[in-house]
Write an enzyme that holds these catalytic residues in place. Structure first.
Site, PDB file in Angstrom:
ATOM      1  N   ILE A  55       0.845  -1.203   0.000  1.00 24.06           N
ATOM      2  CA  ILE A  55       0.000   0.000   0.000  1.00 24.06           C
ATOM      3  C   ILE A  55       0.877   1.247   0.000  1.00 24.06           C
ATOM      4  CG2 ILE A  55      -1.645   1.362   1.370  1.00 24.06           C
ATOM      5  CD1 ILE A  55      -2.937  -1.365   2.170  1.00 24.06           C
ATOM      6  N   SER A  58       2.392   1.719  -3.418  1.00 19.67           N
ATOM      7  CA  SER A  58       1.392   2.146  -4.394  1.00 19.67           C
ATOM      8  C   SER A  58       0.870   3.555  -4.135  1.00 19.67           C
ATOM      9  CB  SER A  58       0.223   1.162  -4.407  1.00 19.67           C
ATOM     10  OG  SER A  58       0.687  -0.124  -4.744  1.00 19.67           O
ATOM     11  N   GLU A  59       0.811   3.942  -2.860  1.00 19.57           N
ATOM     12  CA  GLU A  59       0.264   5.253  -2.516  1.00 19.57           C
ATOM     13  C   GLU A  59       1.288   6.379  -2.628  1.00 19.57           C
ATOM     14  OE1 GLU A  59      -2.653   6.225  -2.210  1.00 19.57           O
ATOM     15  OE2 GLU A  59      -3.931   4.781  -1.178  1.00 19.57           O
ATOM     16  N   SER A  60       2.476   6.170  -2.068  1.00 21.48           N
ATOM     17  CA  SER A  60       3.427   7.287  -1.974  1.00 21.48           C
ATOM     18  C   SER A  60       4.844   6.953  -2.422  1.00 21.48           C
ATOM     19  CB  SER A  60       3.494   7.767  -0.518  1.00 21.48           C
ATOM     20  OG  SER A  60       4.128   6.773   0.285  1.00 21.48           O
TER      21      SER A  60
END
Length: 187
Positions: A55, A58-60
């Site tokens: 996560i 994928s997010e940051s």
């Protein structure tokens, strides 16, 4: 005969060097930072640390100062509204500025994905979709389909569809690249 042996030896040496280079490159693409915080909170909360890594990637891309166009903040790209709600549930102090702190962000994000996993009875695909698109949207999709789950290909939001695919791909890569980083616990 000596030429064949020499070629085989060179080929083996090349493959061994290539494998190390290959993993070196992959680790540049899939970095692992803040592993102590990920390990701590995934263990405390009971969520797979490789899912947290995926996560964050994928997010940051492990940028603790990332801010999205929609105002999501930090490593796990938490919206201030969601983060404030999670902080209240955890009975901890909240400030928008805290979201830039990797430890704080990972704690809240780990709790939130665990909440979503529990809500969707362990269905990781639905939990990750809700992490991106919100529970209201995911529940609406389930209601329309009259089912308790959907396939990734059925996720109607293009951004969320791609997000779920990225998280699942990253999850597999993190498990392969960093197999001994986290203690194994069944989640």
């Amino acid at each position: 005969m000596k030429k064949k042996v020499a070629i085989i030896v060179l080929l083996i040496v090349f493959l061994l060097l290539f494998e190390r280079f290959y993993f070196f490159i992959l680790k540049q693409i899939y970095p692992l930072k803040f592993s102590e915080s990920i390990s701590r909170y995934s263990s405390e909360i009971g969520v797979d640390p490789y899912l947290i890594c995926a996560i964050i990637k994928s997010e940051s891309n492990f940028n603790q100062y990332a801010v999205s166009k929609k105002g999501a903040v930090g490593l796990m790209q938490l919206s201030p509204l969601t983060a404030k709600w999670v902080a209240q549930k955890l009975k901890i102090q909240y400030s928008d500025e805290y979201l830039y702190d990797p430890d704080y962000n990972i704690k809240l994000g780990s709790w939130y994905i665990k909440y979503l996993l529990d809500y969707y009875s362990g269905d990781t695909k639905l939990a990750v979709a809700a992490y991106n698109a919100g529970m209201t949207n995911v529940n609406k999709w389930l209601s329309i389909k009259k089912r308790s789950t959907i396939e990734i290909t059925e996720i109607p939001f293009k951004e969320t569809n791609h997000f779920v695919r990225r998280v699942f791909k990253s999850y597999e890569m993190y498990k392969k690249l960093y197999p001994k980083t986290f203690k194994h616990i069944d989640y």
